[in-house]
Design an enzyme around this catalytic site. Structure first.
Site, short mmCIF file in Angstrom:
data_model
loop_
_atom_site.label_atom_id
_atom_site.label_comp_id
_atom_site.label_asym_id
_atom_site.label_seq_id
_atom_site.Cartn_x
_atom_site.Cartn_y
_atom_site.Cartn_z
N LYS A 9 0.85 -1.21 0.00
CA LYS A 9 0.00 0.00 0.00
C LYS A 9 0.87 1.24 0.00
CE LYS A 9 0.73 1.66 4.33
NZ LYS A 9 1.29 2.99 4.62
N ILE A 94 11.16 -4.88 2.83
CA ILE A 94 10.78 -4.84 4.24
C ILE A 94 11.17 -3.51 4.87
CG2 ILE A 94 10.92 -7.35 4.48
CD1 ILE A 94 13.62 -6.98 5.87
N ALA A 96 9.78 -0.60 4.84
CA ALA A 96 9.85 0.40 3.77
C ALA A 96 8.73 1.42 3.80
CB ALA A 96 9.84 -0.32 2.41
N GLY A 97 7.77 1.28 4.73
CA GLY A 97 6.61 2.17 4.72
C GLY A 97 5.54 1.75 3.75
N LEU A 98 5.62 0.49 3.26
CA LEU A 98 4.67 -0.04 2.28
C LEU A 98 3.74 -1.10 2.86
CD1 LEU A 98 7.19 -0.37 -0.71
CD2 LEU A 98 5.48 1.44 -0.37
N ALA A 99 3.81 -1.27 4.18
CA ALA A 99 2.93 -2.21 4.91
C ALA A 99 3.08 -3.65 4.44
CB ALA A 99 1.47 -1.77 4.81
N GLY A 101 4.63 -6.18 5.94
CA GLY A 101 4.33 -7.10 7.03
C GLY A 101 2.85 -7.15 7.33
N SER A 102 2.19 -5.99 7.30
CA SER A 102 0.74 -5.94 7.55
C SER A 102 -0.03 -6.62 6.42
CB SER A 102 0.29 -4.49 7.68
OG SER A 102 0.87 -3.88 8.82
N ASP A 135 -2.30 -1.10 10.59
CA ASP A 135 -2.43 -1.13 9.13
C ASP A 135 -3.11 -2.40 8.61
OD1 ASP A 135 -1.38 1.33 8.48
OD2 ASP A 135 0.66 0.60 8.15
#
Length: 281
Positions: A9, A94, A96-99, A101-102, A135
């Site tokens: 995202k 990982i 990276a602010g791109l979620a 893991g979420s 998130d």
């Protein structure tokens, strides 16, 4: 065997309103998915264990992984006595602010629901997932949505107009806790309501002009590499450029694939990790 796709995202807006009594920040965010995906597979096992395998050496395979925690929570909630094998094919960078893991955790909630034919609806899974991370509820829904509260209250929005996104991740790690700790919430005018209207109306120019991330100023101050990359994205022809989440990944919007290819090639000269993807939403 069951398979799930976990898309990354980006934030179109991130408004921080105030710090709550529970220590979290009250936020309004408009988020949307992009065509950069992890892939997960799920298979039952008889011994009650959760076993995770992955292609990425820096992704934990024990309880430190949100996927493990999601599978464990599903087993506890729905009294599943058998276990699961989960394979994570990691493509999203990982931290990276791109979620990433979420998104993987959300795929685990959906995957366990399908594998065991539990019949839980999306609202039920989203509410349960909020126990693990702010998130994850958005990632359960996917698409495009406005998120409120800590991020767990989701209002789905229309699919945004077609666009290409170039993502660039500098070779630094950013501490989300540090960024939020240095934040002055409520300092800037919120943009998420206007962004929601622009998305629902399919107004590309309004979307790129309304993009706003309250964390960007803090991250750029602490990590000059992010500020430099944002300037490069702007100068190389992006219609608009912004940081996603707490960073360090930045992204640029363009409408045509030819522009996206030009921007991708230009950004490859600035950092190693660059992606050209479509806006999914």
């Amino acid at each position: 065997m069951h398979y799930e796709t976990a898309p990354a995202k980006i934030n179109l807006t991130l408004d921080t309103l105030f710090k709550r009594a529970d220590g979290f920040h009250e936020v309004n965010m408009v988020m949307t998915t992009v065509d950069l995906n992890d892939h997960l597979s799920f298979e039952k096992r008889a011994d009650g264990k959760i076993v995770i395998n992955t292609n990425h050496q820096f992704v934990p395979t024990d309880r430190r992984n949100l996927v493990y925690q999601a599978a464990e929570l599903m087993m506890e909630t729905y009294e599943i006595k058998t276990g699961v094998n989960i394979i994570i094919d990691k493509r999203i960078p990982i931290a990276a602010g791109l979620a990433g893991g979420s998104a993987d955790a959300a795929a685990a909630f959906r995957g366990m629901n399908a594998l065991y034919a539990l019949g839980a609806d999306i609202e039920e899974l989203a509410e349960l997932s909020g126990k693990l991370g702010s998130d994850i509820p958005f990632c359960i829904y996917g698409g495009t949505a406005m998120a409120a509260g800590r991020g767990e209250t989701i209002q789905p929005l229309s699919k945004p107009p077609h666009a290409w996104i170039v993502l660039a991740r500098p070779e630094i790690n950013v501490s989300t806790r540090t960024i939020y700790g240095a934040l002055e919430p409520g300092k800037n005018l919120p943009a998420s309501k206007n962004m929601s209207e622009a998305v629902n109306n399919g107004e590309y120019q309004s979307i790129v002009s309304l993009m706003k991330n309250d964390l960007q100023e803090v991250t750029c101050r602490k990590y000059p590499a992010v500020k430099k990359l944002l300037a490069s994205m702007d100068s190389c022809g992006a219609d608009a450029a912004m940081m996603s989440g707490s960073g360090p990944t930045i992204f640029g919007f363009v409408q045509k694939e030819r522009q996206a290819s030009h921007l991708y090639n230009a950004m490859k000269g600035c950092c190693n990790e660059v992606y050209k993807v479509r806006l999914l939403g």
